[in-house]
Design a protein around this motif. Structure first.
Motif, PDB file in Angstrom:
ATOM      1  N   MET A  48      42.657  14.421  70.504  1.00 18.88           N
ATOM      2  CA  MET A  48      42.292  13.294  69.528  1.00 18.88           C
ATOM      3  C   MET A  48      41.832  11.957  70.467  1.00 18.88           C
ATOM      4  O   MET A  48      41.182  11.170  70.546  1.00 18.88           O
ATOM      5  N   LEU A  93      38.058   8.875  66.466  1.00 17.06           N
ATOM      6  CA  LEU A  93      37.599   9.894  65.170  1.00 17.06           C
ATOM      7  C   LEU A  93      36.561   8.993  64.490  1.00 17.06           C
ATOM      8  O   LEU A  93      35.671   9.739  63.932  1.00 17.06           O
ATOM      9  N   LEU A 101      41.655  14.047  57.857  1.00 16.99           N
ATOM     10  CA  LEU A 101      42.199  14.856  58.932  1.00 16.99           C
ATOM     11  C   LEU A 101      43.388  15.746  58.233  1.00 16.99           C
ATOM     12  O   LEU A 101      43.766  15.666  57.080  1.00 16.99           O
ATOM     13  N   CYS A 124      44.683  11.988  55.319  1.00 17.03           N
ATOM     14  CA  CYS A 124      45.351  12.933  56.038  1.00 17.03           C
ATOM     15  C   CYS A 124      46.305  13.977  55.049  1.00 17.03           C
ATOM     16  O   CYS A 124      47.088  13.390  54.214  1.00 17.03           O
TER      17      CYS A 124
END
Ligand code: ATP
Length: 327
Positions: A48, A93, A101, A124
C-alpha cells in the motif's frame, strides 16, 4: 445496494494462514459479481505504501482456492504504524481510485485498518485470517482448522514411535498467546497433558499428572504445549522433568512453521468463501470499520473497537474434557 463504492482493494497482512487464498478469491469474485473493480494490494501495508497494486479479474483468482499461503503475499510493515506511512498509503489508494478496502489478517492488521478509517474515513472491512484463532468476535478464524488438523496428523505419527519405544514426548505447537491449537489438537490426539497460556497449570501440577499412580506404570505419553506456555516451552519442560527423574525416556518435537502450510481443509475453504463474500456485501451495504465473524454458523459483523486487543476466551468445557480424558 446503493453504495457509491466502485473500486475495492484486497490484501493479506500479518502471518499467512491456509485459506487466505480462498478468501481472496471470494472477495474478488463477489466484487466482480456486483460490477465493481477489484485490485490486489501486494505484501499487505508494504504494498500500500509502495503502490504495488494489481487489477484482478475473476480468472486471475482461478486455481488458488485449494492452495496454502497467499498469492498476494504478506508482510509486516513498521512504516504503516506511523501517521506518515499511513498518509503515503492513503495517497496511493486514492491515486488508484480505490475507495474501499478488505484486509485478511489478524489483530495487528485490524488495528492498522482502524487507524486508516479514523484518519481518512476509508471504508474497510476485515476478514480474520490467522491460524491461532485468537480473535474475539468470531468462533473461528481462517486457517485454524487446517493448522489444527496438521498438528493432529503430526501427533498421531509421533504417538506411533512414542508407544513403540516407551517414550515421553513433549510436542510444541503454535500459539504465542492462545491455546486453541494445543487444546484442540491435544484432545484430538489423545494427549496425556495439555499446556496452554490461558491455564494456570504449574510445573509441579504437570509433574504430578505425569507421575500419578495411574500413569507411572506407563513410560510412554504425549504432552502437547502451546508455544506461549507460561511454564516454559517443550525444551524447558523436557529438561525440568529429566532433572527431577530419570524414569522417562524423553524426546521433544517442535512442529513450527509446518503448521502454517498446506492445502486448506474443506472447513477453512468454506469459511473463507463465506467471509470473503460477506466482506464485499457488508461494504456495499454500508458496513465500515468492522470485522466479519462467524457465530453459531451465522455471519456477523463486529465493530473493530469491540474486538481489537480482546482475548478470544477458551471454552472451559474443552479444558474440562481434556483434563478428564487424559487420566
Ligand atoms: P498474526 O495474528 O498472524 O500475527 P496480525 O495481523 O496480528 O497477524 P501483525 O504483524 O501484528 O500481524 O500486524 C500486521 C501489520 O499491521 C503490521 O506489520 C503493521 O503494518 C500493521 N499494524 C499492526 N499494529 C499496528 C498499529 N498499532 N498501528 C498501525 N498499524 C499496525
Amino acid at each position: 445496494m446503493s453504495s457509491t463504492i466502485q473500486r475495492i482493494g484486497v490484501f493479506t497482512s500479518g502471518g499467512d494462514a491456509p485459506g487466505m487464498n480462498a478468501a481472496i478469491r471470494a472477495a474478488v469474485r463477489a466484487g466482480i459479481y456486483y460490477k465493481k473493480d477489484v485490485f490486489g494490494i501486494m505484501q499487505g501495508y508494504e504494498g500500500m505504501i509502495s503502490g504495488d497494486v494489481v487489477k484482478l479479474g475473476a480468472r486471475s483468482v482461478g486455481n488458488i482456492l485449494q492452495r496454502g499461503g497467499t498469492v498476494l503475499k504478506t508482510a509486516r510493515s513498521e512504516e504503516f504504524k506511523t501517521p506518515e506511512g499511513r498518509k503515503k498509503a492513503y495517497d496511493n489508494l486514492r491515486k488508484e481510485g480505490i475507495d474501499a478496502l478488505i484486509a485478511i489478517g489478524g489483530d495487528g492488521t485490524f488495528t492498522g485498518l482502524h487507524k486508516l478509517y479514523q484518519e481518512f474515513k476509508m471504508p474497510c472491512v476485515c476478514v480474520p485470517g490467522t491460524i491461532d484463532n485468537d480473535i474475539a468476535g468470531t468462533d473461528y478464524t481462517i486457517g485454524f482448522d487446517t493448522a489444527t488438523n496438521t498438528a493432529v496428523e503430526a501427533i498421531d505419527k509421533i504417538r506411533d514411535t512414542a508407544m513403540s519405544h516407551n517414550r515421553l514426548f513433549f510436542i510444541e505447537v503454535m500459539g504465542r498467546n492462545s491455546g486453541y491449537i494445543a487444546l484442540n489438537s491435544g484432545i484430538a490426539g489423545g494427549a496425556g497433558a495439555i499446556i496452554i497460556p490461558e491455564d494456570g497449570m504449574s510445573f509441579d501440577d504437570l509433574y504430578a499428572q505425569l507421575t500419578s499412580d495411574e500413569r507411572i506404570t506407563k513410560k510412554s505419553n504425549l504432552v502437547v504445549i502451546a508455544e506461549g506456555s507460561k511454564i516454559g516451552g517443550a525444551n524447558d519442560l523436557a529438561r525440568k522433568v529429566a532433572e527431577r527423574s530419570s524414569y522417562f525416556d524423553i524426546k521433544v518435537t517442535i512442529l513450527g512453521h509446518l503448521q502454517r502450510g498446506g492445502a486448506p481443509t474443506y472447513f477453512d475453504r468454506v469459511l473463507a468463501s463465506k467471509m470473503g463474500l460477506a466482506a464485499v456485501e457488508g461494504l456495499l451495504n454500508g458496513v465500515v470499520d468492522s470485522m466479519v465473524g462467524i457465530r453459531h454458523n451465522k455471519i456477523i459483523f463486529n465493530q473493530f473497537d469491540s474486538v481489537m486487543n480482546r482475548p478470544h476466551e477458551i471454552d472451559s468445557e474443552m479444558m474440562r474434557i481434556a483434563k478428564i480424558l487424559s487420566i
